[in-house]
Design a protein around this motif. Structure first.
Motif, short mmCIF file in Angstrom:
data_model
loop_
_atom_site.label_atom_id
_atom_site.label_comp_id
_atom_site.label_asym_id
_atom_site.label_seq_id
_atom_site.Cartn_x
_atom_site.Cartn_y
_atom_site.Cartn_z
N PRO A 1 4.08 -3.63 4.32
CA PRO A 1 5.18 -4.24 3.56
C PRO A 1 4.90 -4.31 2.07
N GLN A 2 3.66 -4.63 1.70
CA GLN A 2 3.31 -4.73 0.27
C GLN A 2 3.32 -3.36 -0.39
N LEU A 3 2.77 -2.36 0.28
CA LEU A 3 2.76 -1.01 -0.29
C LEU A 3 4.18 -0.48 -0.47
N ALA A 4 5.08 -0.86 0.43
CA ALA A 4 6.47 -0.41 0.32
C ALA A 4 7.19 -1.05 -0.86
N LEU A 5 6.70 -2.20 -1.32
CA LEU A 5 7.32 -2.88 -2.45
C LEU A 5 6.96 -2.26 -3.80
N LEU A 6 5.85 -1.53 -3.85
CA LEU A 6 5.44 -0.92 -5.12
C LEU A 6 6.43 0.14 -5.55
N PRO A 7 6.60 0.35 -6.85
CA PRO A 7 7.49 1.42 -7.31
C PRO A 7 7.01 2.77 -6.81
N ALA A 20 -12.48 -3.82 -5.11
CA ALA A 20 -12.82 -5.07 -4.45
C ALA A 20 -13.60 -4.76 -3.18
N ARG A 21 -12.93 -4.81 -2.05
CA ARG A 21 -13.46 -4.39 -0.76
C ARG A 21 -12.35 -3.65 -0.04
N ALA A 22 -12.72 -2.63 0.72
CA ALA A 22 -11.71 -1.79 1.36
C ALA A 22 -10.77 -2.61 2.24
N GLU A 23 -11.33 -3.60 2.93
CA GLU A 23 -10.55 -4.33 3.93
C GLU A 23 -9.46 -5.22 3.34
N VAL A 24 -9.41 -5.33 2.03
CA VAL A 24 -8.28 -6.04 1.41
C VAL A 24 -6.98 -5.28 1.69
N VAL A 25 -7.10 -3.98 1.93
CA VAL A 25 -5.93 -3.12 2.20
C VAL A 25 -5.98 -2.65 3.65
N ASP A 26 -4.88 -2.75 4.34
CA ASP A 26 -4.80 -2.23 5.70
C ASP A 26 -5.03 -0.71 5.69
N GLU A 27 -6.00 -0.26 6.45
CA GLU A 27 -6.43 1.14 6.40
C GLU A 27 -5.33 2.10 6.82
N GLN A 28 -4.68 1.82 7.94
CA GLN A 28 -3.63 2.71 8.44
C GLN A 28 -2.44 2.75 7.49
N ALA A 29 -2.06 1.59 6.99
CA ALA A 29 -0.92 1.54 6.07
C ALA A 29 -1.20 2.30 4.78
N LEU A 30 -2.42 2.19 4.29
CA LEU A 30 -2.78 2.90 3.07
C LEU A 30 -2.72 4.40 3.28
N TYR A 31 -3.26 4.86 4.39
CA TYR A 31 -3.25 6.29 4.68
C TYR A 31 -1.82 6.82 4.77
N ALA A 90 0.95 5.55 3.51
CA ALA A 90 1.65 5.49 2.22
C ALA A 90 1.23 6.63 1.30
N LEU A 91 -0.04 6.99 1.35
CA LEU A 91 -0.53 8.08 0.50
C LEU A 91 -0.15 9.45 1.07
N GLN A 92 -0.25 9.59 2.37
CA GLN A 92 0.08 10.87 2.99
C GLN A 92 1.55 11.23 2.76
N GLN A 139 3.20 10.20 0.28
CA GLN A 139 3.36 10.15 -1.17
C GLN A 139 4.35 9.08 -1.61
N ARG A 140 4.60 8.10 -0.73
CA ARG A 140 5.36 6.93 -1.15
C ARG A 140 4.54 6.15 -2.18
N LEU A 141 3.24 6.10 -1.95
CA LEU A 141 2.30 5.61 -2.96
C LEU A 141 1.80 6.82 -3.71
N GLY A 142 1.97 6.81 -5.03
CA GLY A 142 1.69 8.02 -5.80
C GLY A 142 0.25 8.45 -5.76
N ARG A 143 -0.68 7.51 -5.95
CA ARG A 143 -2.08 7.89 -6.06
C ARG A 143 -2.95 6.67 -5.80
N ALA A 144 -4.17 6.90 -5.39
CA ALA A 144 -5.13 5.81 -5.21
C ALA A 144 -6.49 6.24 -5.72
#
Length: 317
Positions: free
Chosen positions: A209-215, A224-235, A237-239, A241-246
């Protein structure tokens, strides 16, 4: 005094010996013994499980960094103090600003060669790139690291949104909100930087939900630490390309001595074309090591002289 430096940081034992002098004995251990009591005045380690913690017989556990989430604090015997070390905020801030500028400038668009044969064509077709100035930067965690990042970002003309536990205003932030209101600032965050500790309040803080809110096209930088971000959701969002870059410098899995090799993530995050993957190097500089071990040597001297310790994060019960 007897100091045991264990695991990943054991190779730095000579550095600590040189700082402390002949009045102290510094032992380097690849790992803690599998059984029995562990006696020392000081133990330096970044990971101590509950079994080891219960067997420690020391006055001070010194974490050679800021994060203490791998120390089983509740299992430590009475009389054990835990301290940590700052001083890594400068290189981490520089790493973060580099990631932001790389994202904006996109220098990978330009040709690897610029000779007489290629110049005319590449000059005519040269692409535009973006600017950091005017972009909004949300920083989750506004301690030593977050503030150093903010100082540099403001120099580039970025708008700084600080996300903290209490949302208290800060001179280095254009706006401050409590972490409970994170979703409110995400739609305005061209860049989201994670620089917070890992605890039960931040584990999984950034999910689908948070990643979907980003422009669309936003940049995520995790120091920080990887676990602050949900691993599956991050993958995902990047795959997509809804999230531009990490830019990811912290990971879900790490190599452990004596164990089979592991990838940095259970998913092929590191292989995505819009991921800058680095092996947890954002803080590691010669200057950091000098600051880190100088600080620990000073605290050990304070312990020997019965003076107040600095950076106490777990007072001796």
């Amino acid at each position: 005094m007897l100091i045991k430096i264990v695991g990943l940081h054991a190779p730095n034992a000579p550095r600590l010996r040189a700082l402390l002098g002949a009045d102290h004995v510094v032992q380097a251990l690849d790992a803690f013994p599998a059984q029995g009591e562990i006696h020392a005045d000081v133990v330096i380690a970044n990971a101590i499980d509950a079994d080891v913690a219960a067997r420690l017989r020391c006055r001070l556990v010194h974490v050679p960094g800021a994060g203490a989430e791998q120390i089983a604090l509740a299992a430590l015997p009475a009389g054990t103090t835990v301290c940590n070390v700052h001083g890594h905020e400068v290189p981490i801030a520089e790493f973060t600003l580099h990631a932001i500028l790389e994202h904006c400038l996109q220098l990978w668009q330009y040709p690897a060669r610029l000779d007489a044969e290629a110049f005319a064509q590449t000059y005519a077709a040269r692409p535009q790139h973006g600017e950091a100035a005017g972009r909004s930067l949300a920083i989750v965690g506004f301690g030593h690291i977050g503030q150093e990042i903010a100082r540099r970002a403001r120099a580039f003309g970025m708008q700084v949104l600080a996300v903290t536990r209490n949302g208290r205003p800060h001179d280095l932030a254009d706006e401050s909100v409590a972490v409970a209101a994170l979703d409110r600032v995400l739609p305005r965050a061209d860049v989201l930087v994670l620089a917070c500790p890992l605890d039960e309040g931040t584990r999984g803080l950034v999910g689908a939900p948070q990643l979907a809110l980003l422009p669309a096209g936003a940049l995520l930088v995790n120091v920080a630490r990887a676990e602050v971000v949900d691993e599956q959701a991050l993958y995902e969002a990047l795959q997509s390309q809804r999230l531009g870059r990490a830019a990811l410098d912290v990971w879900y899995q790490y190599p452990r001595k004596g164990q089979p090799p592991v990838a940095p993530s259970r998913l092929p995050l590191h292989a995505l074309p819009n991921v800058r993957a680095t092996p947890h190097i954002s803080a590691i500089t010669p200057a950091l090591l000098a600051r880190r071990y100088g600080f620990m040597a000073d605290n050990i001297a304070r312990l020997a002289q019965a003076q107040p310790l600095r950076n106490v994060i777990h007072p001796a019960p």
